[in-house]
Motif scaffolding. Structure first.
Motif, PDB file in Angstrom:
ATOM      1  N   THR A  59      61.413  82.480   6.510  1.00  0.00           N
ATOM      2  CA  THR A  59      62.050  83.763   6.821  1.00  0.00           C
ATOM      3  C   THR A  59      61.361  84.452   8.002  1.00  0.00           C
ATOM      4  OG1 THR A  59      60.589  84.995   5.358  1.00  0.00           O
ATOM      5  CG2 THR A  59      62.629  84.120   4.386  1.00  0.00           C
ATOM      6  N   LEU A  60      62.087  85.325   8.668  1.00  0.00           N
ATOM      7  CA  LEU A  60      61.491  86.122   9.750  1.00  0.00           C
ATOM      8  C   LEU A  60      60.249  86.859   9.248  1.00  0.00           C
ATOM      9  CD1 LEU A  60      64.631  87.825  11.417  1.00  0.00           C
ATOM     10  CD2 LEU A  60      63.520  85.663  12.032  1.00  0.00           C
ATOM     11  N   GLU A  61      60.353  87.400   8.028  1.00  0.00           N
ATOM     12  CA  GLU A  61      59.243  88.178   7.477  1.00  0.00           C
ATOM     13  C   GLU A  61      58.006  87.299   7.276  1.00  0.00           C
ATOM     14  OE1 GLU A  61      62.381  88.313   6.571  1.00  0.00           O
ATOM     15  OE2 GLU A  61      62.925  90.410   6.922  1.00  0.00           O
ATOM     16  N   ALA A  62      58.233  86.053   6.847  1.00  0.00           N
ATOM     17  CA  ALA A  62      57.095  85.146   6.636  1.00  0.00           C
ATOM     18  C   ALA A  62      56.477  84.715   7.966  1.00  0.00           C
ATOM     19  CB  ALA A  62      57.541  83.919   5.835  1.00  0.00           C
ATOM     20  N   VAL A  63      57.323  84.573   8.994  1.00  0.00           N
ATOM     21  CA  VAL A  63      56.793  84.165  10.306  1.00  0.00           C
ATOM     22  C   VAL A  63      55.751  85.164  10.801  1.00  0.00           C
ATOM     23  CG1 VAL A  63      57.381  83.825  12.755  1.00  0.00           C
ATOM     24  CG2 VAL A  63      58.873  82.878  10.984  1.00  0.00           C
ATOM     25  N   VAL A  64      56.025  86.451  10.603  1.00  0.00           N
ATOM     26  CA  VAL A  64      55.124  87.475  11.152  1.00  0.00           C
ATOM     27  C   VAL A  64      54.106  87.989  10.128  1.00  0.00           C
ATOM     28  CG1 VAL A  64      56.832  88.186  12.865  1.00  0.00           C
ATOM     29  CG2 VAL A  64      56.706  89.412  10.676  1.00  0.00           C
ATOM     30  N   ALA A  65      53.998  87.325   8.988  1.00  0.00           N
ATOM     31  CA  ALA A  65      53.011  87.742   7.986  1.00  0.00           C
ATOM     32  C   ALA A  65      51.593  87.579   8.531  1.00  0.00           C
ATOM     33  CB  ALA A  65      53.190  86.909   6.718  1.00  0.00           C
ATOM     34  N   ASP A  66      50.652  88.349   7.964  1.00  0.00           N
ATOM     35  CA  ASP A  66      49.239  88.309   8.376  1.00  0.00           C
ATOM     36  C   ASP A  66      49.102  88.605   9.878  1.00  0.00           C
ATOM     37  OD1 ASP A  66      46.523  88.078   8.405  1.00  0.00           O
ATOM     38  OD2 ASP A  66      46.465  85.988   7.753  1.00  0.00           O
ATOM     39  N   PRO A  67      49.544  89.789  10.293  1.00  0.00           N
ATOM     40  CA  PRO A  67      49.592  90.099  11.730  1.00  0.00           C
ATOM     41  C   PRO A  67      48.234  90.058  12.425  1.00  0.00           C
ATOM     42  CG  PRO A  67      50.118  92.049  10.408  1.00  0.00           C
ATOM     43  CD  PRO A  67      50.127  90.885   9.477  1.00  0.00           C
ATOM     44  N   GLU A  68      47.168  90.382  11.708  1.00  0.00           N
ATOM     45  CA  GLU A  68      45.841  90.352  12.351  1.00  0.00           C
ATOM     46  C   GLU A  68      45.486  88.933  12.788  1.00  0.00           C
ATOM     47  OE1 GLU A  68      43.773  92.840  13.328  1.00  0.00           O
ATOM     48  OE2 GLU A  68      45.561  94.004  12.826  1.00  0.00           O
ATOM     49  N   ALA A  69      45.751  87.965  11.906  1.00  0.00           N
ATOM     50  CA  ALA A  69      45.460  86.562  12.237  1.00  0.00           C
ATOM     51  C   ALA A  69      46.352  86.087  13.373  1.00  0.00           C
ATOM     52  CB  ALA A  69      45.662  85.678  11.003  1.00  0.00           C
ATOM     53  N   LYS A  70      47.599  86.523  13.379  1.00  0.00           N
ATOM     54  CA  LYS A  70      48.531  86.114  14.430  1.00  0.00           C
ATOM     55  C   LYS A  70      48.084  86.678  15.781  1.00  0.00           C
ATOM     56  CE  LYS A  70      51.042  83.928  11.501  1.00  0.00           C
ATOM     57  NZ  LYS A  70      52.027  84.525  10.613  1.00  0.00           N
ATOM     58  N   LEU A  71      47.616  87.924  15.763  1.00  0.00           N
ATOM     59  CA  LEU A  71      47.138  88.539  17.009  1.00  0.00           C
ATOM     60  C   LEU A  71      45.891  87.815  17.519  1.00  0.00           C
ATOM     61  CD1 LEU A  71      47.533  90.826  19.079  1.00  0.00           C
ATOM     62  CD2 LEU A  71      46.042  92.253  17.647  1.00  0.00           C
TER      63      LEU A  71
END
Lengths: 231, 231
Positions: free
Chosen positions: B142-154
């Motif tokens: 899901t879109l929501e799962a793609v952007v989960a854990d925003p700190e790690a993604k950043l």
């Protein structure tokens, strides 16, 4: 001969394995400049004292001493501007700077995690002590732990090279229709591995393997004839 | 005006956010070519039928229709060769091809994991249905799962940009002393984010932030004046 290149070797003096020295070797061949190789080992600190620093490659070109592979490439381009160009202009050089930074950080990092212990097996006892200490400090763990889980490390290396794969599907060299210094930057990494590691880094049908074969054949087969393992 | 650029927008027609359209916008400005923007949305399939395919950017330059940002860049370079160069020669273009492949796969991949849901928030209901379905298929979640854990993604995004950071410490632009198409390739990603996401992608003291500020100011502040969030 007036031109000498100090190159990193292990126990065998005719097995140069530094990725940075290979960049310079290929650049010299690109510029059609013959050179004598001077074998150098990690702990030969005195042998480079004349250059004012402690790392190879060091190029002695007549009265001129130049160190650092990127600086040497710029020196060769400027000094031998009548010979085939390494960069093809200032934008080509600027883009090669990015490419070098990408290879240094991403590709070398991923490849070291595959071949670090293979390097260790090819150097003498005195160098082994230096190598283990300095690399274990850099990686924060033992050499053995760095190369653990080789299948995962190989998969990560191949994945990291994906943008190269996309590119050499579109054009024969990173520099376009012919090789430029960017090709030698990446190829240095493969020569580093080939000199000391029996591991097969690329699937046979990987477009990067075809690119590597082109590089091995360049300049009279300079790189392909060098001592190393089958790729 | 005879020159038109079809650009991706969301609910607001004056908020173009496609990274590929931004590459073309900046390339047109680099070539000093005025252009009219034609807002286009994901589900406006009929509007591009004349081009024989379904994606933007599409450039209509008099009688000529060109699509695909890389093809457009080559077209502009060849057609307007008297204007400032985007590539500075064939090697510069070949190196920009690698750079584009790296940005497309590594940088866009990391950035999408930060801003995917922000895009969704800026598009209309019909586009939302298309976007959710197509992107969830592409990412396998899901879109929501793609952007989960925003700190790690950043953190992963900033880490992926490390070779750029090394480069813009050495030179003001990826193209060297001035901007070239490679700069616009990467900058497109930042304009993509800036148009639709309030997230701060770079630390204030990141050398890439200074490079981005230079790009925002180029060509009369074209990009900096466009609708978007503070960076």
């Amino acid at each position: 001969m007036a031109r000498k290149l100090y190159e990193l070797v292990g126990v065998e003096p005719d097995r140069p394995f530094s990725p940075y020295c290979w960049r310079t070797r290929m650049a010299l061949a690109h510029k059609q400049l013959p050179v004598d190789s001077v074998p150098w080992r990690f702990t030969d600190t005195e042998a480079l004292a004349f250059s004012g620093q402690g790392k190879v490659p060091v190029l002695v070109d007549g009265a001129k001493t130049v160190f650092d592979s990127w600086t040497i490439a710029g020196y060769l381009e400027d000094t031998y501007s009548d010979k085939p160009s390494l960069f093809d202009g200032l934008t080509g050089k600027a883009m090669a700077a990015f490419f070098g930074n990408w290879v240094d950080s991403v590709v070398h990092g991923a490849l070291a995690r595959i071949i670090l212990l293979d390097i260790y097996e090819h150097i003498g006892d005195k160098d082994k002590a230096y190598f283990r200490k300095s690399r274990e400090e850099r990686f924060g763990t033992t050499l053995e732990a760095v190369v653990a889980d080789p299948e995962a490390k190989l998969a990560a290396f191949r994945q990291a090279l994906h943008p190269v794969r996309m590119t050499v599907r579109q054009q024969p060299f990173l520099g376009g229709s012919g090789p430029r210094y960017a090709d030698y930057i990446l190829f240095g990494a493969f020569q580093w591995a080939r000199a000391i590691s029996p591991r097969h880094l690329l699937a046979a049908d990987d477009p990067i393997a075809a690119w590597r074969a082109r590089l091995l054949d360049l300049h009279g087969g300079l790189a392909g004839k060098a001592k190393g393992f089958p790729v």
